[in-house]
Each structure stands twice: as C-alpha cells, then as structure tokens.
Motif scaffolding. Structure first.
Motif, PDB file in Angstrom:
ATOM      1  N   UNK A 191       1.007  -1.111  -0.339  1.00 27.63           N
ATOM      2  CA  UNK A 191       0.216   0.309  -0.107  1.00 27.63           C
ATOM      3  C   UNK A 191       0.772   1.149  -0.261  1.00 27.63           C
ATOM      4  N   UNK A 192       1.673   1.487   0.702  1.00 28.92           N
ATOM      5  CA  UNK A 192       2.764   3.071   0.909  1.00 28.92           C
ATOM      6  C   UNK A 192       3.441   2.887   1.019  1.00 28.92           C
ATOM      7  N   UNK A 193       3.871   1.478   0.285  1.00 28.08           N
ATOM      8  CA  UNK A 193       5.324   2.982  -0.869  1.00 28.08           C
ATOM      9  C   UNK A 193       4.548   2.837  -2.230  1.00 28.08           C
ATOM     10  N   UNK A 194       4.027   2.348  -2.273  1.00 22.83           N
ATOM     11  CA  UNK A 194       3.253   3.185  -4.135  1.00 22.83           C
ATOM     12  C   UNK A 194       2.951   3.860  -4.303  1.00 22.83           C
ATOM     13  N   UNK A 195       1.961   4.484  -2.929  1.00 22.10           N
ATOM     14  CA  UNK A 195       1.905   6.065  -2.451  1.00 22.10           C
ATOM     15  C   UNK A 195       2.577   7.294  -3.486  1.00 22.10           C
ATOM     16  N   UNK A 196       4.107   6.801  -2.609  1.00 24.71           N
ATOM     17  CA  UNK A 196       5.305   7.206  -3.726  1.00 24.71           C
ATOM     18  C   UNK A 196       5.567   7.306  -4.307  1.00 24.71           C
ATOM     19  N   UNK A 197       5.637   6.238  -4.880  1.00 26.80           N
ATOM     20  CA  UNK A 197       5.643   5.639  -6.283  1.00 26.80           C
ATOM     21  C   UNK A 197       5.308   6.713  -7.457  1.00 26.80           C
ATOM     22  N   UNK A 198       3.266   6.779  -6.872  1.00 21.64           N
ATOM     23  CA  UNK A 198       2.899   6.970  -7.956  1.00 21.64           C
ATOM     24  C   UNK A 198       2.938   8.526  -7.685  1.00 21.64           C
ATOM     25  N   UNK A 199       3.457   9.800  -6.984  1.00 21.21           N
ATOM     26  CA  UNK A 199       4.145  10.370  -6.981  1.00 21.21           C
ATOM     27  C   UNK A 199       5.153  10.691  -7.747  1.00 21.21           C
ATOM     28  N   UNK A 200       6.137  10.408  -7.328  1.00 24.91           N
ATOM     29  CA  UNK A 200       7.744  10.771  -8.296  1.00 24.91           C
ATOM     30  C   UNK A 200       7.127  10.132 -10.038  1.00 24.91           C
ATOM     31  N   UNK A 201       6.472   9.000 -10.357  1.00 25.11           N
ATOM     32  CA  UNK A 201       5.821   8.658 -11.322  1.00 25.11           C
ATOM     33  C   UNK A 201       4.661   9.875 -11.718  1.00 25.11           C
ATOM     34  N   UNK A 202       4.239  10.629 -10.911  1.00 25.92           N
ATOM     35  CA  UNK A 202       3.709  11.922 -11.960  1.00 25.92           C
ATOM     36  C   UNK A 202       4.390  13.366 -12.382  1.00 25.92           C
ATOM     37  N   UNK A 203       5.464  13.369 -11.238  1.00 24.39           N
ATOM     38  CA  UNK A 203       6.100  14.449 -11.524  1.00 24.39           C
ATOM     39  C   UNK A 203       7.215  13.823 -12.967  1.00 24.39           C
ATOM     40  N   UNK A 204       7.329  12.528 -13.073  1.00 24.46           N
ATOM     41  CA  UNK A 204       8.139  11.673 -14.865  1.00 24.46           C
ATOM     42  C   UNK A 204       7.314  12.733 -15.460  1.00 24.46           C
ATOM     43  N   UNK A 205       6.110  12.097 -15.997  1.00 22.98           N
ATOM     44  CA  UNK A 205       5.045  11.949 -16.001  1.00 22.98           C
ATOM     45  C   UNK A 205       5.011  13.474 -16.551  1.00 22.98           C
TER      46      UNK A 205
END
Length: 335
Positions: A191-205
């Motif tokens: 659950x929680x580590x994916x939330x960080x992944x989501x923000x970083x991915x959004x920045x890269x997008x």
C-alpha cells in the motif's frame, strides 16, 4: 529549472517514504512486541524486509494516486512540479507533528490532503468524483471493516478456545503472531510505498520523462521500497508504545486477530479495489475491536479519542500546510 525541480521532488518524495516507514513501523509490529512474540529489533528488521518485498508486488495503488486526485495536464511544468513538492512538504510536516506527539496518524491521509490542498491552491483541476469513490470512501470504510471484522473473529476464537488452557493458547498465538505481523508488513509495503511511487511517476510524466504506456520505472519502485524499508527499520518507537500498550493491554490471540484482519483489508484494497487505504487506521481500529471483546472499559477510550482527533485533523491540516506552501512557492517561482 524543470530538471532541478524534478530532482527535488524525487528526493522529497523519498523523504516522505522514509517518514512513512518510521511512522508506520508500529502498524506491523507493535502488538507483536507488546506480547513478546518478537523482540523489537527482530520485529522491525522483519517489517522492513517485508515492506521492501511488498512494495515491489504491484503498482495499482500508485496509478490511483497519480491519476485520480489532481489533474496536472495542461499546467506549466514548473507549476505542476511545485504543486507536487508542496503536497509532499505538507504531508511530511504533519507526519512529524504526529510522531512528536506519539500519535498513530495516516500518511495516506496526509498525502491525499496535501495533494488536494496544493492542487487547489495551485489552480489545478481536482478529480472530485474519483477522489470520493476511489480514495475517500475506501479510507473511511476500511477502519470500520477492521473494527467489525476483528471484533467478530475474536468472539469466534474466544468461543472456539473457551475450554483450552490459557497458557497453551497464548503460546500458540504468540508463535502465530510472527506470521500475522509479517503479513501486515507485506500489505503495508504493497500500500504505502506505492503512494510515493505514484507521486514520483506523476512528476516524471509532467516533464515527459516517461509515458503512461511505459508504466512506473523499476528505479522508482526500488528507490521507494528502499526508503520505506529504511524508515521502518529506524522504528517509530513513540507510536509503538501508543498502539502496543496505551490503547489496551493486548494478549497474543488478540494481537494475532488484529494483525490478520488488517492484512486482509490491505490486500483486498490493493489487489482488488486498487484503492489507497490507511494501514494505521485499519490496525488501530482492529486493536480497538479485539479489545472491546474483553469489556468496553478495557479500552482506554481517552487515548482512542485523542487518536481520533488526530485522524480527523490529518487531511485538512496537511492540506492547509501544503496550500500555504504552494502559494509561497508559486509566488517565488512566478516573480
């Protein structure tokens, strides 16, 4: 400017994952430590390892965080990155406040509140209906399910073992707690580590460094998993005392039930619903649920009320902190 902001967002996001780890270490192991099923250092080492593994098992929650809260499409890249940075800073600030007071609060609520506050302050479009259906409702329902399911399962176990010797039952459930604590830690990573992944991915997008079709890069997954595991190993000892002892004096059977129910809720939310939920809220509600089977007065309701106040304050407080930071940062970047 854009490249520098991307680097800053990534670094701060990993800092958020670290704070998430040490705040939520208590979720996985507080009850196991309080019942002496595991020693503190073995418990946090196991939790850190399972957090790391869980973080690599999927990306559905990360995709929900990246696509279902704020819409950064069409916004200037600098403004969009500024919003993400301020959302993270607001979430981290509130996490540290909660840690200082030893209160188990939700990093999920902090991040969602931060994204909403920063997004609105930055003039971004908020996916209102998706936020309600895919984020808010699961966040609100999961603690209720945790409480009810833990209460019901504990009642069933009390009836099933009503004639067994307490010492033998405690010994067996103390061994079983090793598995249930590991299950919660795995679900927390999922659950929680994916939330960080989501923000970083959004920045890269936002800056076109990746495309939606490519998915989340492996280095993002590994970085988020490592940061959270490191934070978990550091251990949130203040919060462990609150969850493990201050709400209720918990025995091995009740610890096993609370952990097992929480793990199931986390798995269903991640794998089936693709919804971000709060590990903290779920395990705390489950602890109160199993404690209530002893007698209502066994639960220290004053502590529970204080925790509930922090829960209610988390999203709006993180949102306000993020909004204020956004106004300041965008003012500086625009000047």
């Amino acid at each position: 400017m854009e490249l520098a902001l991307v680097v800053v967002v990534v670094v701060v996001a990993l800092g958020f994952a670290y704070t998430n780890g040490f705040l939520d270490a208590a979720n996985s192991v507080a009850t196991s430590i309080s019942t002496r099923a595991l020693t503190p250092r073995i418990a946090v080492a196991m939790a850190a390892a399972m957090n790391f593994v869980g973080a690599l098992l999927g990306t559905s929650v990360a995709e929900t965080i990246a696509t279902s809260i704020v819409d950064l499409d069409g916004a200037p890249a600098v403004d969009a990155l500024g919003v993400l940075l301020c959302a993270l800073l607001g979430a981290i600030a509130w996490n540290l406040v909660a840690w200082w007071f030893g209160m188990p609060t939700s990093s999920t609520h902090s991040l969602v509140g931060g994204l909403l506050g920063a997004g609105l302050a930055g003039g971004m479009v908020v996916h209102g209906e998706e936020v309600l259906d895919r984020v808010v409702l699961p966040l609100l329902v999961s603690p209720v399910i945790g409480f009810v399911a833990a209460f019901a399962l504990m009642v069933a176990l009390l009836w099933a073992f009503r004639n067994a010797a307490p010492s033998r039952v405690n010994r067996r459930f103390r061994i079983a707690q090793t598995a249930s604590a590991a299950a919660v830690a795995l679900g927390h990573g999922l659950q929680s580590a994916q939330k960080t992944m989501g923000v970083v991915w959004l920045a890269l997008l936002t800056v076109g460094a990746v495309t939606p079709v490519e998915g989340i890069p492996l280095w993002v997954k590994l970085a988020a998993a490592t940061a959270m595991a490191a934070g978990t190993y550091a251990g949130g000892w203040r919060i462990m005392r609150t969850l493990g002892r201050r709400i209720i004096e918990i025995d091995p059977a009740r610890g096993f039930v609370a952990e097992s129910v929480s793990a199931i809720v986390l798995y269903v939310s991640s794998i089936v619903l693709h919804a971000p939920v709060s590990t903290t809220h779920t395990i705390t509600a489950a602890i109160v649920g199993v404690g209530s089977t002893r007698r209502l007065s066994a639960v220290r309701w004053g502590v529970a009320r204080t925790i509930a106040v922090f829960w209610l304050l988390t999203a709006p407080a993180a949102g306000l902190l993020a909004a204020g930071t956004t106004w300041l940062l965008l003012g500086v970047l625009g000047s």
